[in-house]
Design a protein around this motif. Structure first.
Motif, PDB file in Angstrom:
ATOM      1  N   TYR A 316      63.089 -28.698 117.660  1.00 32.53           N
ATOM      2  CA  TYR A 316      62.537 -28.387 116.340  1.00 32.53           C
ATOM      3  C   TYR A 316      63.408 -28.922 115.195  1.00 32.53           C
ATOM      4  CZ  TYR A 316      60.051 -25.066 119.308  1.00 32.53           C
ATOM      5  OH  TYR A 316      59.312 -24.492 120.312  1.00 32.53           O
ATOM      6  N   ALA A 320      62.132 -29.809 111.309  1.00 31.62           N
ATOM      7  CA  ALA A 320      62.676 -28.924 110.257  1.00 31.62           C
ATOM      8  C   ALA A 320      63.418 -29.746 109.207  1.00 31.62           C
ATOM      9  CB  ALA A 320      63.609 -27.886 110.876  1.00 31.62           C
ATOM     10  N   TYR A 321      64.204 -30.723 109.680  1.00 23.24           N
ATOM     11  CA  TYR A 321      64.959 -31.587 108.750  1.00 23.24           C
ATOM     12  C   TYR A 321      64.010 -32.338 107.822  1.00 23.24           C
ATOM     13  CZ  TYR A 321      67.750 -35.518 107.062  1.00 23.24           C
ATOM     14  OH  TYR A 321      68.369 -36.448 106.255  1.00 23.24           O
ATOM     15  N   ILE A 323      61.291 -31.485 106.697  1.00 26.02           N
ATOM     16  CA  ILE A 323      60.694 -30.607 105.682  1.00 26.02           C
ATOM     17  C   ILE A 323      61.753 -30.236 104.642  1.00 26.02           C
ATOM     18  CG2 ILE A 323      59.778 -28.285 105.270  1.00 26.02           C
ATOM     19  CD1 ILE A 323      58.282 -28.585 107.975  1.00 26.02           C
ATOM     20  N   ILE A 324      62.932 -29.819 105.119  1.00 23.11           N
ATOM     21  CA  ILE A 324      63.985 -29.351 104.200  1.00 23.11           C
ATOM     22  C   ILE A 324      64.512 -30.482 103.328  1.00 23.11           C
ATOM     23  CG2 ILE A 324      66.336 -28.412 104.100  1.00 23.11           C
ATOM     24  CD1 ILE A 324      65.581 -26.864 106.744  1.00 23.11           C
ATOM     25  N   TYR A 387      55.577 -23.947 105.546  1.00 19.68           N
ATOM     26  CA  TYR A 387      56.438 -25.060 105.925  1.00 19.68           C
ATOM     27  C   TYR A 387      57.911 -24.805 105.603  1.00 19.68           C
ATOM     28  CZ  TYR A 387      52.166 -27.735 106.629  1.00 19.68           C
ATOM     29  OH  TYR A 387      50.958 -28.179 107.084  1.00 19.68           O
ATOM     30  N   TYR A 388      58.226 -24.687 104.319  1.00 23.91           N
ATOM     31  CA  TYR A 388      59.633 -24.636 103.914  1.00 23.91           C
ATOM     32  C   TYR A 388      60.330 -23.389 104.468  1.00 23.91           C
ATOM     33  CZ  TYR A 388      63.810 -25.060 101.044  1.00 23.91           C
ATOM     34  OH  TYR A 388      65.108 -25.184 100.626  1.00 23.91           O
ATOM     35  N   GLN A 390      59.490 -21.571 107.020  1.00 18.03           N
ATOM     36  CA  GLN A 390      59.590 -21.682 108.477  1.00 18.03           C
ATOM     37  C   GLN A 390      60.729 -22.629 108.873  1.00 18.03           C
ATOM     38  OE1 GLN A 390      57.702 -18.901 109.055  1.00 18.03           O
ATOM     39  NE2 GLN A 390      57.351 -19.937 110.999  1.00 18.03           N
ATOM     40  N   ALA A 391      60.839 -23.745 108.156  1.00 17.11           N
ATOM     41  CA  ALA A 391      61.897 -24.720 108.473  1.00 17.11           C
ATOM     42  C   ALA A 391      63.270 -24.102 108.272  1.00 17.11           C
ATOM     43  CB  ALA A 391      61.739 -25.959 107.603  1.00 17.11           C
ATOM     44  N   GLN A 392      63.422 -23.277 107.246  1.00 18.05           N
ATOM     45  CA  GLN A 392      64.713 -22.622 107.011  1.00 18.05           C
ATOM     46  C   GLN A 392      65.036 -21.625 108.130  1.00 18.05           C
ATOM     47  OE1 GLN A 392      66.851 -23.725 105.157  1.00 18.05           O
ATOM     48  NE2 GLN A 392      66.226 -24.152 103.067  1.00 18.05           N
ATOM     49  N   ARG A 395      66.236 -23.619 110.972  1.00 15.20           N
ATOM     50  CA  ARG A 395      67.620 -24.045 110.693  1.00 15.20           C
ATOM     51  C   ARG A 395      68.612 -22.953 111.101  1.00 15.20           C
ATOM     52  NH1 ARG A 395      69.642 -26.368 104.825  1.00 15.20           N
ATOM     53  NH2 ARG A 395      71.631 -27.188 105.545  1.00 15.20           N
TER      54      ARG A 395
END
Length: 500
Positions: A316, A320-321, A323-324, A387-388, A390-392, A395
């Protein structure tokens, strides 16, 4: 005066130049002149520099020679001329981030990292080319043209190769002996992947170890400056000069700078080296897999115990990267609006909104626009949480994976990149294929950990491959020591045949 001819001087690294200048074997001016000549001779072929600053290199060298003549103490980088990635603000010298939108921008201030290097006695050979706003893995997104790797495949083909990105000007210049060392920045692998592609060494320190003040921002929670050089010792010397607390950077670590050079030790007895099983991917390049196995054997030989570890959320990391990093980029790049500095495109009869749109359309390249659009989308109402947020969360899980792995080992060994250098133009039509270059590098960036690439050998096409060492937060020493153990056993002495 030296007995070395100028090509002999440009074969020396940071430690050798510093020592030779200090002992009077040659002068700092002789070194600067030799590298200036190499920069000028290679520019048309390699395009590694956006701006050359030969006078600055000579001025700094004269100051070092004068200090030595007076018997004054010399700094850590005394007499060493370096390349400065064109992301670091330099007083009186154009700073563009390789983008048209900043073309002609001349800062009235100096970045903290570059100021520390000048204070340590380094000189500037020029501003190095890069992917625009550090967005790219091949140095093909620069407004000032592609950087060409000095390496060629050994199959007789002359296809120009990518030097990696975004610090491709830095990696190409070091490999081609245009400078002994250079600054790089690493957001998702931009020091490590180009180092691997060109057979040099580079370290991304722990997030916050080097100040971000005066560095053009891409993704503020990921960006970290670091050194790129010929070997581990040179990286340790340069990192000491670059690192340190900076009250002007709110994310700067308020910790003393360790004496990494003095602490270098390739004996890994009692140390555990983790091998993450998730990094062994289906269809992995056979040469990359072999170099990884070689690295495991070398670290065993250095006294380390090899431990199987799991980093379950690795798959993942890349989504994730992507998106962030674009989300933070869309926020950071909003300042380039044609109002305060840089490019301004003002169509006839236009209003403020039209000027913003025209300036950004003309000033930003395709890859930068793509990432701004992605970033703005994932931050927009209705998508932020999907998105954001969830990506955090992902992380956080990736950082936790590393923390749990480090309960069983001291450092982690993995490949730096999934392949050796590819030809320019080979991946430009497929952004996803290009983004996959970062697959091994991104997890350490998301977790803010120190990570280094060291040359491990050549693949069957005669191109360099790198091995990556990832360490615990603040343990640059452990990373450097494991890197040194690999360096001593890999005995990598290959260099590109000169064609430029």
């Amino acid at each position: 005066m030296t007995d070395l001819n100028s090509s002999g001087l440009t074969d020396l690294g940071v430690a050798a130049i510093r020592s030779g200048v200090a002992s009077g074997d040659f002068t700092a001016v002789e070194v600067a002149e030799a590298f200036n000549a190499n920069v000028a001779a290679a520019q048309d072929a390699l395009n590694a520099f956006i701006v050359a600053t030969p006078d600055r290199a000579i001025e700094a060298a004269q100051a070092v020679d004068a200090k030595r003549a007076k018997g004054e103490a010399l700094g850590k980088m005394a007499g060493v001329p370096i390349g400065m990635k064109d992301l670091f603000a330099t007083v009186g010298v154009q700073t563009t981030a390789a983008s048209h939108i900043l073309e002609g921008f001349t800062p009235q201030y100096e970045s903290t990292v570059s100021a520390k290097l000048w204070d340590a006695g380094a000189g500037m050979l020029g501003k190095l080319n890069l992917d625009q706003f550090a967005m790219g893995s091949s140095n093909e997104t620069s407004y000032f043209g592609n950087v060409v790797s000095p390496w060629r495949r050994n199959d007789g083909g002359n296809a120009p190769l990518a030097p990696g990105g975004s610090s491709g000007g830095s990696s190409a210049a070091i490999a081609a002996r245009l400078c002994p060392a250079a600054t790089g920045t690493d957001t998702g692998g931009s020091i490590r992947q180009p180092a691997a592609f060109t057979g040099i060494t580079g370290i991304k320190p722990t997030y916050g170890r080097c100040s971000r003040w005066g560095v053009v921002a891409f993704a503020s929670s990921l960006d970290q400056a670091g050194p790129m050089a010929r070997d581990v010792t040179d990286c340790a010397i340069m990192l000491e000069a670059m690192a340190g607390f900076d009250p002007k950077d709110s994310t700067s670590l308020n910790l003393p700078v360790p004496e990494w050079e003095k602490g270098l030790n390739a004996d890994l007895s009692g140390k555990g080296v983790g091998i993450p099983r998730e990094y062994r991917m289906d269809g992995m390049d056979a040469d990359v897999a072999k170099s990884w196995d070689d690295g495991i054997a070398w670290l065993k030989d250095a006294g380390a115990t090899i431990v199987d570890v799991s980093l379950p959320h690795t798959k993942y990391a890349l989504p994730a990267y992507y998106i962030i990093a674009p989300a933070e980029a869309s926020s950071n790049l909003a300042r380039y609006d044609g109002v305060r500095y840089g490019l301004r495109d003002l169509p006839d009869g236009s209003n403020l909104q039209d000027m913003y749109a025209a300036t950004r359309a003309a000033g930003f390249g395709a890859e930068v626009r793509r990432r701004i659009l992605i970033g703005t989308y994932v931050l927009s109402a209705g998508f932020y949480d999907a998105y954001y947020t969830q990506a955090q969360k992902v992380r956080t899980l990736i950082a936790r994976d590393f923390a749990q792995a480090f309960e069983q080992c001291d450092v982690i060994l993995a490949p730096t990149a999934p392949s050796a250098a590819f030809a320019l133009g080979e991946n430009t039509e497929d952004p996803l294929k290009m983004y996959l270059n970062d697959v091994f590098a991104v997890p350490a960036s998301l977790a803010g950990l120190p990570a280094m690439s060291v040359p491990a050998g050549l693949n069957r096409e005669g191109l360099p491959l790198g091995l990556q060492i990832i360490g615990k937060a603040f343990d640059e020493q452990g990373v450097l020591n494991a890197g040194l153990a690999i360096e001593q056993r890999a005995n990598f002495t290959a260099r590109p045949g000169k064609w430029w």
